[in-house]
Write an enzyme that holds these catalytic residues in place. Structure first.
Site, mmCIF file in Angstrom:
data_model
loop_
_atom_site.group_PDB
_atom_site.id
_atom_site.type_symbol
_atom_site.label_atom_id
_atom_site.label_comp_id
_atom_site.label_asym_id
_atom_site.label_seq_id
_atom_site.Cartn_x
_atom_site.Cartn_y
_atom_site.Cartn_z
ATOM 1 N N GLY A 106 0.852 -1.187 0.000
ATOM 2 C CA GLY A 106 0.000 0.000 0.000
ATOM 3 C C GLY A 106 0.885 1.234 0.000
ATOM 4 N N MET A 122 1.727 3.119 2.524
ATOM 5 C CA MET A 122 2.571 3.300 3.705
ATOM 6 C C MET A 122 3.040 1.974 4.285
ATOM 7 S SD MET A 122 -0.137 3.999 6.721
ATOM 8 C CE MET A 122 -1.454 2.848 7.101
ATOM 9 N N VAL A 176 1.940 -5.684 3.012
ATOM 10 C CA VAL A 176 1.217 -6.780 3.650
ATOM 11 C C VAL A 176 1.937 -8.082 3.314
ATOM 12 C CG1 VAL A 176 -0.998 -7.953 3.906
ATOM 13 C CG2 VAL A 176 -0.943 -5.507 3.414
ATOM 14 N N ASP A 211 -12.450 5.511 2.560
ATOM 15 C CA ASP A 211 -11.553 5.210 1.427
ATOM 16 C C ASP A 211 -12.054 3.964 0.700
ATOM 17 O OD1 ASP A 211 -9.465 5.575 -0.320
ATOM 18 O OD2 ASP A 211 -7.970 4.589 0.953
#
Lengths: 333, 256, 124
Positions: free
Chosen positions: A37, A39, A42, A148
């Protein structure tokens, strides 16, 4: 000592290794990378205590902005409040030995909505959409806004189950039960909001973001803001293209669905569906062949819809009348 | 020319704020010969290997010819003050350098071809098209010169970082940390030969240490390598934005 | 309304309607009352059986097949009885009877409430 030479394969391995979080001393063992992502990354990890695979969301680097760590932990807390089959459950959160914040979540087998939708029919897509609305409506009922929502943040499991992910921008708008009581919650939320918008950046994804969110007026954001984003997802599912702001919604073969999209994506929150449930209600009505609240149909459209809804029954009755007429004509001859 | 590759010393660098490309390029034109010389050494250390390997892969030269061409390219660059024309607002230094190199090598090849037609001798190999069309010798990356040069540049960064990691482990008397990391990440045995990536348990057995220590040593090495790579990247980029961008490209991470 | 009741009502209505169409055939018009009663009775039996089946089996295809089968069977039994003139009206009775069976089979599968105490089952 001979100078090191690193081959292409070794270089790739070292690049991955240098970016990997250090799980020494933790209960997790790294198994691979699932995605990245803005920041965080995963990872697929093994929980050695509970003997199960988890998705480990780890912030990029300890040197990164400390506000991001707060945001990740906040996301974990928000998720912990939301126990719903459509919302990815969080198992654990904290800090790794290398100082990176992490959050362990259920490992979801499947693909992102934008990928999964490619192989689905319109009806299947609408049924998936209903499940997304259901998860979002549940979060709203717990006083949490996602803020979001977009196809990339929805996972579709191998059995068609839908999971709404990435609650990093979520906003708590109503009092929640423990662990954050009364005024403390307000203070925490205010602080979070300041942290989230500290860099003056408007958070969210432009194509799916309602005007009140993109203008940065935090107090104007409510569940209708998520309805706007849901409208964007609906439009994406129906057109295979991300929505564009202000453009007229055109959907092949269904003015009613186009009207539902337009209503969900109205610039003024007052003109939108008041809740995700109401939006879902209209889509359910569409699937059942009933009229939508968002669309006033003409007499011809109503006839066509009713015929479509009761197609088999109508054809059977027509077949009966046809056979009866034929037999009568035959008898008279 | 005095700036030979053997002058490059891959030992730990002095601490302090790193010399960025911009300040380095300024120093190249310094009146003070010692400072100018240091700047050139620094530049050569950073780019000698990427240039040489790029010439091998992109221009399909033998390692020996590539070394000569690297030398002659840099000599001409010093002589003609080529790098003085660099404008950081327009491109990365790496891109600028690669474009200069490609132009220079094209000129050299053209001159060599003319010379050959005129009966002169050249050390350049002119069967490049044959190599270029060879399916085994070509890789996908070879089609994109920018990507290829970036990869060679990155390889040099990681090689330097790994050398520094080795030195760092050696200085602290913990050579085992580096040996373990090298064995695990590069699959190399203590004798330097290639091998499969071992499991933590196999490493514990091989190095006669507990498994937890294997985890700790590897964690230290990863953390240290990351720090060193970022330090090298910071040293070889011209601005914080470029550094962030390179860190994202190299490690896939966001840094501030 | 549960499926059995729905089948019963729909079968009855369609039976009445089906019987009344005999009025258009002058040869049998004098016997219209008997025809309507017989047709209604046949519709009620077909409807309740199809509705009962729909409560047990939740499948449109099987519902249609069952409706068709019951419609054909009952229509055959009626058609097999000779008329006052001694004629048999197989086509005139069995063809519409089959379609009426299909309609009831479809309707009982698509509409009406499944009984609360039974889970739907697919035939093996």
């Amino acid at each position: 000592m001979s100078p090191l030479f690193i081959s292409d394969a070794e270089l790739d391995r070292l690049r991955r290794s240098a970016a990997e979080p250090d799980l020494a001393g933790s209960r997790y063992e790294l198994r691979g990378q699932l995605g990245r992502g803005g920041m965080a990354t995963v990872y697929r990890a093994w929980d050695a205590v509970l003997d199960r695979e988890v998705a480990l969301k780890v912030l990029d680097l300890p040197e990164a902005d400390p506000a991001l760590a707060a945001r990740l932990l906040r996301e974990a807390r928000v998720l912990a409040q939301l126990e719903h089959p459509g919302i990815v459950p969080v198992h654990d959160a904290g800090e790794l030995p290398d100082g990176r914040a992490y959050c362990a979540m259920k490992r979801v087998e499947g693909s992102r909505l934008d990928d999964a939708a490619r192989e689905l029919t319109r009806t299947e897509r609408l049924r998936l959409f209903l499940r997304i609305c259901d998860a979002v409506a549940f979060a709203h009922s717990r006083g949490i806004l996602h803020r979001d929502l977009k196809p990339e943040n929805v996972m579709v499991g191998s059995f068609g189950e839908v999971l709404v992910l990435d609650w990093g921008l979520a906003r708590i708008v109503a009092d929640l039960p423990a662990p954050v009581p009364g005024n403390a919650r307000d203070e925490l939320e205010e602080r979070n909001e300041r942290e989230l918008t500290r860099h003056g950046a408007v958070l969210g994804t432009p194509a799916y973001m309602p005007p009140e969110q993109s203008s940065g007026v935090v107090s104007a954001v409510d569940q209708r803001s998520d309805v706007f984003a849901l409208g964007g997802i609906l439009q994406f599912l129906l057109t295979d293209a991300p929505p564009s702001a202000g453009a007229e919604v055109r959907i092949d073969g269904s003015k009613a669905l186009a009207a539902a999209c337009s209503k969900a994506r109205a610039l003024s929150p007052d003109e939108r569906y008041p809740s995700a449930r109401e939006l879902a209600g209209d889509i359910e009505r569409f699937l059942d062949g009933r009229p939508l609240t968002a669309y006033r149909e003409s007499l011809f459209e109503r006839g066509a819809r009713l015929f479509e809804r009761y197609q088999t029954a109508t054809l059977l009755v027509l077949a009966y009348l046809f056979v009866r007429t034929l037999l009568l004509l035959f008898a008279r001859q | 020319m005095a700036h030979s590759p053997t002058a490059i010393d891959p030992v730990p660098r002095p601490q302090g704020f790193p010399l960025t490309r911009i300040s380095l390029l300024g120093a190249l034109e310094e009146a003070d010969p010692a400072r100018s010389r240091n700047a050139w050494d620094e530049l050569l250390r950073a780019y000698w290997q990427p240039i040489r390997r790029y010439i091998c892969r992109r221009w399909h030269e033998s390692p020996e010819a590539a070394e000569d061409l690297t030398q002659s390219f840099l000599a001409r660059a010093i002589e003609r003050q080529t790098f003085a024309a660099f404008d950081p607002r327009q491109a990365r230094f790496r891109t600028f350098l690669r474009l200069c190199l490609d132009r220079d090598l094209a000129n050299v090849r053209e001159a060599a071809a003319r010379q050959k037609r005129g009966g002169g001798e050249t050390h350049l190999t002119l069967d490049a098209p044959a190599i270029a069309s060879h399916p085994v010798l070509r890789t996908a990356i070879d089609d994109d010169p920018e990507e290829l040069f970036h990869r060679e540049w990155l390889r040099a960064i990681f090689e330097t970082a790994m050398e520094r990691l080795r030195a760092s482990a050696s200085l602290s008397g913990r050579e085992v940390r580096f040996a373990l990391f090298e064995r695990y990440e590069l699959g190399r045995s203590s004798t330097g030969g290639p091998g499969e990536r071992p499991t933590y348990d196999e490493l514990a057995l091989e190095f006669a240490i507990p498994r937890t220590q294997v985890t700790n040593h590897l964690a230290w090495a990863r953390q240290e390598l990351r720090r060193l790579v970022l330090e090298e990247l910071r040293r070889h980029t011209a601005s914080p934005a470029e550094f962030r961008d390179e860190a994202r490209r190299a490690l896939g991470v966001e840094v501030t | 309304m549960n499926k059995a009741w729905m089948g019963l009502v729909l079968g009855g209505i369609l039976g009445i309607f089906d019987g009344l169409t005999a009025w258009f055939t002058p040869a049998v018009r004098p016997f219209i009352v008997g025809i309507v009663i017989g047709s209604t009775f046949k519709g009620l039996i077909a409807g309740v059986l199809t509705g009962w089946f729909a409560r047990r089996v939740n499948s449109l295809a099987w519902g249609l097949a069952f409706g068709l089968g019951i419609g054909l069977l009952l229509a055959y039994l009626v058609a097999a009885m000779p008329s006052a003139t001694g004629e048999h009206y197989y086509w005139q009775i069995m063809l519409p009877g089959a379609i009426v069976g299909l309609i009831v089979g479809y309707a009982t599968q698509r509409f009406g409430q499944q009984s609360a105490d039974r889970s739907s089952r697919q035939p093996a």
